[in-house]
Design an enzyme around this catalytic site. Structure first.
Site, PDB file in Angstrom:
ATOM      1  N   LYS A 136       0.822  -1.208   0.000  1.00 35.66           N
ATOM      2  CA  LYS A 136       0.000   0.000   0.000  1.00 35.66           C
ATOM      3  C   LYS A 136       0.856   1.257   0.000  1.00 35.66           C
ATOM      4  O   LYS A 136       0.514   2.257  -0.638  1.00 35.66           O
ATOM      5  CB  LYS A 136      -0.932   0.008   1.219  1.00 35.66           C
ATOM      6  CG  LYS A 136      -2.085  -0.976   1.136  1.00 35.66           C
ATOM      7  CD  LYS A 136      -3.028  -0.784   2.313  1.00 35.66           C
ATOM      8  CE  LYS A 136      -4.232  -1.700   2.207  1.00 35.66           C
ATOM      9  NZ  LYS A 136      -5.189  -1.505   3.322  1.00 35.66           N
ATOM     10  N   ASN A 185       5.863  -1.371  10.534  1.00 38.98           N
ATOM     11  CA  ASN A 185       4.868  -1.397  11.605  1.00 38.98           C
ATOM     12  C   ASN A 185       5.310  -0.453  12.719  1.00 38.98           C
ATOM     13  O   ASN A 185       6.322  -0.696  13.390  1.00 38.98           O
ATOM     14  CB  ASN A 185       4.718  -2.825  12.136  1.00 38.98           C
ATOM     15  CG  ASN A 185       3.657  -2.941  13.211  1.00 38.98           C
ATOM     16  OD1 ASN A 185       3.014  -1.959  13.582  1.00 38.98           O
ATOM     17  ND2 ASN A 185       3.473  -4.139  13.726  1.00 38.98           N
ATOM     18  N   ASN A 218      -6.597   0.548  12.835  1.00 41.96           N
ATOM     19  CA  ASN A 218      -6.646  -0.341  14.001  1.00 41.96           C
ATOM     20  C   ASN A 218      -6.293   0.428  15.263  1.00 41.96           C
ATOM     21  O   ASN A 218      -5.664   1.493  15.216  1.00 41.96           O
ATOM     22  CB  ASN A 218      -5.712  -1.546  13.819  1.00 41.96           C
ATOM     23  CG  ASN A 218      -4.262  -1.136  13.690  1.00 41.96           C
ATOM     24  OD1 ASN A 218      -3.562  -0.963  14.685  1.00 41.96           O
ATOM     25  ND2 ASN A 218      -3.793  -0.965  12.460  1.00 41.96           N
ATOM     26  N   CYS A 261      -7.005  13.383  24.421  1.00 45.78           N
ATOM     27  CA  CYS A 261      -6.187  12.553  23.547  1.00 45.78           C
ATOM     28  C   CYS A 261      -6.963  11.271  23.246  1.00 45.78           C
ATOM     29  O   CYS A 261      -8.067  11.055  23.760  1.00 45.78           O
ATOM     30  CB  CYS A 261      -4.834  12.247  24.191  1.00 45.78           C
ATOM     31  SG  CYS A 261      -4.863  10.969  25.478  1.00 45.78           S
ATOM     32  N   CYS A 278     -20.436  -6.378   8.194  1.00 45.75           N
ATOM     33  CA  CYS A 278     -19.600  -6.433   7.000  1.00 45.75           C
ATOM     34  C   CYS A 278     -18.468  -5.438   7.144  1.00 45.75           C
ATOM     35  O   CYS A 278     -18.703  -4.236   7.300  1.00 45.75           O
ATOM     36  CB  CYS A 278     -20.432  -6.110   5.754  1.00 45.75           C
ATOM     37  SG  CYS A 278     -19.464  -6.003   4.230  1.00 45.75           S
ATOM     38  N   CYS A 338      -6.741  10.172  32.704  1.00 45.11           N
ATOM     39  CA  CYS A 338      -6.262   9.454  31.519  1.00 45.11           C
ATOM     40  C   CYS A 338      -5.200   8.434  31.908  1.00 45.11           C
ATOM     41  O   CYS A 338      -4.381   8.669  32.806  1.00 45.11           O
ATOM     42  CB  CYS A 338      -5.697  10.452  30.505  1.00 45.11           C
ATOM     43  SG  CYS A 338      -5.086   9.687  28.977  1.00 45.11           S
ATOM     44  N   CYS A 361      -0.053  12.339  28.790  1.00 42.52           N
ATOM     45  CA  CYS A 361      -1.206  13.217  28.628  1.00 42.52           C
ATOM     46  C   CYS A 361      -1.447  14.019  29.903  1.00 42.52           C
ATOM     47  O   CYS A 361      -1.728  15.226  29.843  1.00 42.52           O
ATOM     48  CB  CYS A 361      -2.446  12.404  28.258  1.00 42.52           C
ATOM     49  SG  CYS A 361      -3.973  13.375  28.112  1.00 42.52           S
TER      50      CYS A 361
END
Length: 295
Positions: free
Chosen positions: A15, A38, A71, A113, A137, A190, A195
């Site tokens: 991609k 990754n 993801n 965040c 789907c 958090c 953060c």
């Protein structure tokens, strides 16, 4: 990406390679730096952070990071890197059924965040792999993706070129053509400590700003010339009444049509921090009953 501009002759290409080739054909004047790896691994994460901090044309920090990943792990990785660098970024996504999506501007310390308001299955500790997806789907509808991408780019242009109103969150529901819009404040509880640190820094920055000289409007107390019966209106609060929400839980201000499906319970107080209980002998119930009979 593959539904928007992946071409048949690019079959077999990654991609990343296909995107670089297509984008260079569209606009050869744009400088594209491609990395096919990754970002959630330790080694690649370090390089990813380095490119954010030194990837601009001046070899300094980039102006903004755009997230178009699909993801949770990748989003959390980007969130962690941007919190670490105090880097503004925009997150985007399309639902599995391809009929809704959203964009979200995240400024560390100033707005929520990605870890401040995690997805429901993450907040409740549910394993994503155990979820049954019958009747769902995992579709990719080019029209929905194109609309969300256009919202992302438009918001980015307003942010970079400083015109119009930059939105912190815009949703899109294709079934009702509904566009909820809101601003989510950072969660003081958090799970990402970076953060929390950015929140403290932002509050210190606000405190250091000069005070506004705008005269304050003092509201006069409403009085009635006559009040024959001495009627007073008082607001009573029931102790422990939190409106059906967990005490101490984070409650963001939500737009119309948006609701919170889960709130993180408040942590149990440390026994060492609790106030000492009253000491001394206490009268038993039988003693009290005897005193009452003697009255």
């Amino acid at each position: 990406m593959n539904r928007l501009f992946f071409q048949p002759h690019q079959s077999g290409m990654s991609k990343v390679e296909a995107a670089v080739q297509t984008l260079r054909e569209i606009n050869p004047d744009v400088i594209i730096e491609a990395h096919n790896y990754n970002i959630t691994t330790v080694d690649n994460y370090d390089h990813f952070v380095e490119r954010i901090s030194k990837g601009s044309l001046t070899e300094g920090p980039v102006d903004i990071v755009l997230s178009c990943v699909d993801n949770f792990e990748a989003r959390m990785t980007i969130n962690m890197a941007c919190n670490e660098l105090n880097q503004p970024w925009m997150e985007s996504g399309v639902s599995e059924n391809a009929v809704s999506g959203h964009i979200q501007l995240i400024k560390p310390g100033e707005s929520a965040c990605f870890a401040c308001a995690p997805p429901l299955i993450v907040a409740t500790g549910t394993d994503e792999k155990t979820l049954k997806r019958e009747g769902v789907c995992a579709a990719s509808l080019p029209t929905t993706m194109g609309l969300v991408a256009a919202l992302l780019v438009q918001n980015t242009l307003k942010y970079l070129l400083a015109f119009g109103e930059v939105s912190f969150y815009v949703g899109y529901n294709a079934m009702q053509d509904f566009f909820p819009k809101m601003t989510m404040k950072p969660n003081p509880a958090c799970d990402d400590q970076r953060c929390i640190n950015r929140q403290h820094e932002y509050q210190e920055k606000l405190a250091a700003q000069p005070k506004s000289k705008t005269p304050q409007i003092v509201e006069e107390e409403v009085t009635h010339e006559t009040n024959e019966w001495g009627i007073e209106v008082n607001i009573e609060e029931t102790p422990g009444d939190t409106g059906g929400q967990e005490t101490g839980s984070y409650q963001p201000e939500l737009a119309e049509g948006v609701r919170v499906a889960y709130t993180k319970p408040a942590a149990d107080p440390d026994p060492a921090e609790l106030p000492p209980t009253a000491s001394g002998d206490k009268e038993s119930l039988s003693d009290l009953m005897a005193q009452l009979k003697g009255l």
